[in-house]
Design a protein around this motif. Structure first.
Motif, mmCIF file in Angstrom:
data_model
loop_
_atom_site.group_PDB
_atom_site.id
_atom_site.type_symbol
_atom_site.label_atom_id
_atom_site.label_comp_id
_atom_site.label_asym_id
_atom_site.label_seq_id
_atom_site.Cartn_x
_atom_site.Cartn_y
_atom_site.Cartn_z
ATOM 1 N N THR A 35 0.846 -1.192 0.000
ATOM 2 C CA THR A 35 0.000 0.000 0.000
ATOM 3 C C THR A 35 0.874 1.232 0.000
ATOM 4 O O THR A 35 1.848 1.323 0.756
ATOM 5 N N TRP A 36 0.515 2.184 -0.866
ATOM 6 C CA TRP A 36 1.262 3.421 -1.069
ATOM 7 C C TRP A 36 0.352 4.604 -0.794
ATOM 8 O O TRP A 36 -0.835 4.560 -1.061
ATOM 9 N N GLU A 37 0.928 5.674 -0.244
ATOM 10 C CA GLU A 37 0.150 6.860 0.127
ATOM 11 C C GLU A 37 0.724 8.118 -0.527
ATOM 12 O O GLU A 37 1.929 8.330 -0.536
ATOM 13 N N LYS A 39 0.131 12.035 0.043
ATOM 14 C CA LYS A 39 -0.517 13.020 0.908
ATOM 15 C C LYS A 39 -0.791 14.293 0.119
ATOM 16 O O LYS A 39 0.107 14.838 -0.516
ATOM 17 N N SER A 44 -5.288 12.059 2.052
ATOM 18 C CA SER A 44 -4.380 11.092 1.434
ATOM 19 C C SER A 44 -5.092 10.254 0.381
ATOM 20 O O SER A 44 -6.239 9.852 0.559
ATOM 21 N N TYR A 46 -4.564 6.680 -1.670
ATOM 22 C CA TYR A 46 -3.841 5.427 -1.509
ATOM 23 C C TYR A 46 -3.905 4.596 -2.788
ATOM 24 O O TYR A 46 -4.863 4.691 -3.551
ATOM 25 N N MET A 153 4.751 8.990 -3.757
ATOM 26 C CA MET A 153 4.070 8.080 -2.835
ATOM 27 C C MET A 153 5.070 7.413 -1.898
ATOM 28 O O MET A 153 6.204 7.138 -2.290
ATOM 29 N N VAL A 156 3.096 2.473 2.930
ATOM 30 C CA VAL A 156 2.417 2.438 4.222
ATOM 31 C C VAL A 156 2.852 1.159 4.917
ATOM 32 O O VAL A 156 2.785 0.080 4.343
#
Length: 157
Positions: A35-37, A39, A44, A46, A153, A156
């Motif tokens: 999982t990538w975020e 901001k 955010s 994802y 990104m 997470v």
């Protein structure tokens, strides 16, 4: 003479069997799994990737708003014969059908997909910065103007 002929035939057979092996470019994309975020000032965004099989990864991009998950798109990354395809499906776009982007580059650090016939984007790319950071990018022409959007990104944990 006989030994040279046998050796030459054997060499040709080995070369042909090696060169006919299908490319497995999806292995080069497995660094996306997780999982990538991204901001943003509005919250955010994802992107989550999972391995479905030896020839497919599935992904989705979404935003969390209070207790709701708002999905922007679902994605299939699939190896078909010697080609790797990125196939996003966006609700209420393209008759709810996926759009196919063919891999131009698929390495352990970079994935670039193109579909020159799509309205926008025509290019979707991911660049691995390190194990916990990547940059996603969409680019192309829209209404006659070049456009590019960049999404840094972080993984997470």
């Amino acid at each position: 003479m006989y030994k040279k002929t046998v050796l030459a035939i054997f060499s040709v057979i080995i070369f042909c069997s090696w060169s006919l092996q299908p490319k497995n470019e999806i292995k080069n994309a497995e660094w996306l799994i997780g999982t990538w975020e991204n901001k943003t000032p509005n919250g955010s965004i994802y992107e989550t990737w999972a391995k479905v099989s030896d020839v497919e990864l599935s992904g989705k991009s979404y935003m969390l708003k209070e207790k709701d998950t708002i999905v922007f798109e679902t994605i299939r990354l699939i190896q078909e014969n010697n080609n790797l395809f990125y196939m996003p499906k966006v609700k209420n776009q393209n008759d709810n059908m996926p759009v196919r982007f063919k891999a131009k580059t698929a390495s352990n650090n970079e994935l670039i997909f193109e579909n020159p016939n799509h309205d926008f984007p025509q290019i979707i790319a991911y660049s691995k910065i390190n194990a916990n950071a990547l940059v996603a990018e969409i680019a192309g022409t829209k209404n006659g103007k070049e456009r590019k959007q960049i999404f840094p990104m972080s993984r997470v944990k």
